[in-house]
Design a protein around this motif. Structure first.
Motif, mmCIF file in Angstrom:
data_model
loop_
_atom_site.group_PDB
_atom_site.id
_atom_site.type_symbol
_atom_site.label_atom_id
_atom_site.label_comp_id
_atom_site.label_asym_id
_atom_site.label_seq_id
_atom_site.Cartn_x
_atom_site.Cartn_y
_atom_site.Cartn_z
ATOM 1 N N SER A 74 0.820 -1.060 0.086
ATOM 2 C CA SER A 74 0.165 -0.146 -0.007
ATOM 3 C C SER A 74 0.862 1.303 -0.042
ATOM 4 N N ARG A 75 1.734 1.355 0.867
ATOM 5 C CA ARG A 75 2.519 2.320 1.037
ATOM 6 C C ARG A 75 3.684 2.586 -0.360
ATOM 7 N N PHE A 76 3.866 1.576 -0.778
ATOM 8 C CA PHE A 76 4.773 1.567 -2.266
ATOM 9 C C PHE A 76 4.183 2.154 -3.229
ATOM 10 N N TYR A 77 3.081 1.434 -3.421
ATOM 11 C CA TYR A 77 2.151 1.945 -4.493
ATOM 12 C C TYR A 77 1.772 3.191 -4.739
ATOM 13 N N GLN A 78 1.326 3.808 -3.381
ATOM 14 C CA GLN A 78 0.889 5.059 -3.389
ATOM 15 C C GLN A 78 2.073 6.325 -3.243
ATOM 16 N N ASP A 79 3.261 5.646 -2.804
ATOM 17 C CA ASP A 79 4.325 6.585 -3.086
ATOM 18 C C ASP A 79 4.396 6.765 -4.588
ATOM 19 N N ILE A 80 4.390 5.611 -5.395
ATOM 20 C CA ILE A 80 4.698 5.792 -6.789
ATOM 21 C C ILE A 80 3.625 6.476 -7.552
ATOM 22 N N GLU A 81 2.454 6.365 -7.174
ATOM 23 C CA GLU A 81 1.398 7.269 -7.485
ATOM 24 C C GLU A 81 1.822 8.648 -7.679
ATOM 25 N N ARG A 82 2.030 8.991 -6.441
ATOM 26 C CA ARG A 82 2.490 10.572 -6.174
ATOM 27 C C ARG A 82 3.622 10.882 -6.885
ATOM 28 N N GLN A 83 4.715 10.174 -6.942
ATOM 29 C CA GLN A 83 5.708 10.431 -7.834
ATOM 30 C C GLN A 83 5.529 10.701 -9.367
ATOM 31 N N LEU A 84 4.607 9.898 -9.822
ATOM 32 C CA LEU A 84 4.242 9.880 -11.299
ATOM 33 C C LEU A 84 2.886 10.751 -11.686
ATOM 34 N N GLY A 85 2.208 11.085 -10.447
ATOM 35 C CA GLY A 85 1.008 11.872 -10.878
ATOM 36 C C GLY A 85 -0.334 11.086 -11.592
ATOM 37 N N VAL A 86 -0.183 9.697 -11.292
ATOM 38 C CA VAL A 86 -1.130 8.951 -12.012
ATOM 39 C C VAL A 86 -1.930 7.823 -10.728
ATOM 40 N N LYS A 87 -2.785 7.606 -11.165
ATOM 41 C CA LYS A 87 -3.853 6.749 -10.282
ATOM 42 C C LYS A 87 -3.740 5.216 -10.764
ATOM 43 N N PHE A 88 -3.499 4.454 -9.935
ATOM 44 C CA PHE A 88 -3.455 2.659 -10.440
ATOM 45 C C PHE A 88 -3.602 2.065 -9.167
ATOM 46 N N TYR A 89 -3.538 2.468 -7.937
ATOM 47 C CA TYR A 89 -3.760 1.679 -6.811
ATOM 48 C C TYR A 89 -5.176 1.861 -6.244
ATOM 49 N N TYR A 90 -6.062 0.897 -6.150
ATOM 50 C CA TYR A 90 -7.411 0.898 -5.764
ATOM 51 C C TYR A 90 -7.841 -0.074 -4.488
ATOM 52 N N GLU A 91 -8.018 0.638 -3.448
ATOM 53 C CA GLU A 91 -8.519 -0.346 -2.370
ATOM 54 C C GLU A 91 -10.238 -0.603 -2.517
ATOM 55 N N MET A 92 -10.388 -1.708 -2.331
ATOM 56 C CA MET A 92 -11.874 -2.197 -2.740
ATOM 57 C C MET A 92 -12.325 -3.263 -1.952
ATOM 58 N N PRO A 93 -13.323 -3.537 -1.278
ATOM 59 C CA PRO A 93 -13.643 -4.607 -0.349
ATOM 60 C C PRO A 93 -13.937 -5.954 -1.353
ATOM 61 N N VAL A 94 -13.554 -6.978 -0.821
ATOM 62 C CA VAL A 94 -14.266 -8.156 -1.360
ATOM 63 C C VAL A 94 -15.274 -8.722 -0.724
ATOM 64 N N PHE A 95 -16.459 -9.059 -1.650
ATOM 65 C CA PHE A 95 -17.670 -9.625 -1.004
ATOM 66 C C PHE A 95 -17.762 -11.069 -1.529
ATOM 67 N N ARG A 96 -17.811 -12.088 -0.392
ATOM 68 C CA ARG A 96 -17.756 -13.392 -0.696
ATOM 69 C C ARG A 96 -19.252 -14.007 -0.149
ATOM 70 N N PRO A 97 -20.137 -14.142 -1.470
ATOM 71 C CA PRO A 97 -21.559 -14.677 -0.946
ATOM 72 C C PRO A 97 -21.440 -16.048 -0.260
ATOM 73 N N PHE A 98 -22.086 -16.187 0.710
ATOM 74 C CA PHE A 98 -22.199 -17.501 1.340
ATOM 75 C C PHE A 98 -22.593 -18.781 0.372
ATOM 76 N N ARG A 99 -22.245 -19.979 0.185
ATOM 77 C CA ARG A 99 -22.777 -20.862 -0.683
ATOM 78 C C ARG A 99 -23.746 -21.817 0.021
ATOM 79 N N SER A 100 -23.581 -21.946 1.320
ATOM 80 C CA SER A 100 -24.386 -22.832 2.084
ATOM 81 C C SER A 100 -24.593 -22.260 3.554
ATOM 82 N N VAL A 101 -25.333 -22.704 4.281
ATOM 83 C CA VAL A 101 -25.558 -22.600 5.800
ATOM 84 C C VAL A 101 -24.320 -23.079 6.388
ATOM 85 N N GLU A 102 -23.819 -24.052 5.911
ATOM 86 C CA GLU A 102 -22.791 -24.658 6.723
ATOM 87 C C GLU A 102 -21.367 -23.522 6.498
#
Length: 358
Positions: A74-102
């Motif tokens: 996270s630190r690395f990519y955001q540092d490079i983003e600032r240096q290059l002035g471009v966006k390529f690192y995106y934080e985004m949650p992962v949703f895992r639908p339950f496949r069964s009650v178990e």
């Protein structure tokens, strides 16, 4: 050798995720280097979705070294983003639908474990998710996840190193390399060390063909959906990565024969079968891509110095988790080469020296 030959600390062969992260760390360390790369050759780094996810697998296993790898990346990519002035690192949650009650009960129980809890969001995802994804039983939301737009990262890094005079475009032939005891010669220039980082193409490298590569072919689809998606990566037997409201990447397949870069109708059928089980709305396929992952039998990177020639190195075997492995271990490897700091033994190719000497 001409008296006006240029001298450099390192020659990096390959500008995929591995070679690019190495170049940035060498740049930060003030070292001189050249990157050699053939941008017309197939690249698994450019096919990969670039997803990072701390909890993976059907049994919800925490990714190896997640507590160290993810914050560093996270630190690395955001540092490079600032240096290059471009966006390529995106934080985004992962949703895992339950496949069964178990599975629901098992995952909920696991979220109480100290190692898992920091990576789980107790809040429920938007209700709109149920209109978009088959998730009657709800699901688990994983945090500290996201994706790296690898083509953007690689292209802007290449432009930076081109402007810095550190990049050479063109194919690399092993026969052009002359290895001497204290230096390496390549096309009229002198280097202290050469680092090979060409992913799958290193399998046939005579210096390292004794290493236990286990390359895997993967294919993904690019799709457009009629129903707008939510900003969540979906993971249920297949991943869906939203690029915007109506465009997503979906994958991936795993196959071992043949190991080529051609897309297949069988892979598309497999992926679409999983998509139909996952999505509620309609979609259409806009592209299909294939790549060969540079995986390893023990699922750990192959990093280190040749057992007999200490100016020949490798940085490879990053597999499916390259976006988090590459920055962290590039930092470790540069510290190892420059200051003698010990590499993690689980990635050091010393663990396979017995294969070389047998």
């Amino acid at each position: 050798m001409s008296s006006d030959a240029a001298e450099f600390d390192y020659l990096i062969i390959g500008q995929g995720i591995g070679g690019t992260c190495l170049a940035w760390h060498l740049h930060r360390a003030g070292k001189s280097f050249r990157i050699v790369h053939d941008s017309t050759a197939p690249s698994s780094s450019r096919v990969a979705a670039g997803i990072f996810n701390p909890l993976t697998g059907k049994k919800l296993v925490k990714t190896w070294l997640a507590d160290e790898l993810f914050p560093y990346a996270s630190r690395f990519y955001q540092d490079i983003e600032r240096q290059l002035g471009v966006k390529f690192y995106y934080e985004m949650p992962v949703f895992r639908p339950f496949r069964s009650v178990e599975e629901q009960n098992s995952y909920i129980a696991q979220t109480a474990e100290p190692g898992i809890a920091p990576y789980v969001d107790a809040a429920k995802p938007p209700l709109a998710m149920r209109e978009y994804v088959q998730s009657e039983l709800g699901g688990l939301t994983v945090t500290r996840s996201g994706w790296v737009d690898l083509p953007v990262f690689l292209d802007h890094s290449k432009a930076f190193f081109e402007q810095s005079g550190c990049y050479t475009e063109g194919s690399f032939e092993l026969t052009d390399l002359e290895v001497q005891p204290q230096k390496v010669l390549w096309k009229g220039n002198v280097f202290q060390k050469v680092i090979f980082s060409r992913g799958f193409f290193e399998v046939g490298n005579g210096f390292f063909d004794w290493l236990p590569f286990a390359p895997v072919k993967g294919q993904i689809l690019e799709i457009e959906t009629d129903m707008p998606s939510e900003p969540y990566i979906i993971n249920q037997g297949i991943f869906m990565l939203p690029l915007d409201k109506h465009r997503s990447k979906a994958g991936a397949t795993y196959s071992w024969d043949p190991l080529d870069w051609a897309t297949t109708p069988e892979a598309r059928e497999e992926l679409e079968g999983k998509l139909r089980l996952l999505l509620r709305g309609r979609y259409r396929v806009t592209a299909q891509l294939a790549g060969v992952r540079p995986s390893v039998k023990d699922r750990r990177p192959l990093i280190g110095v040749h057992p007999e020639q200490d100016n020949i190195c490798i940085f490879n075997g990053l597999g499916t988790k390259g976006v988090t492995l590459a920055p962290y271990f590039a930092d470790q490897f540069v510290a190892h080469l420059e200051h003698g700091k010990e590499l993690n033994p689980l990635v050091n190719i010393k663990r396979y020296f017995s294969l070389y000497f047998r």
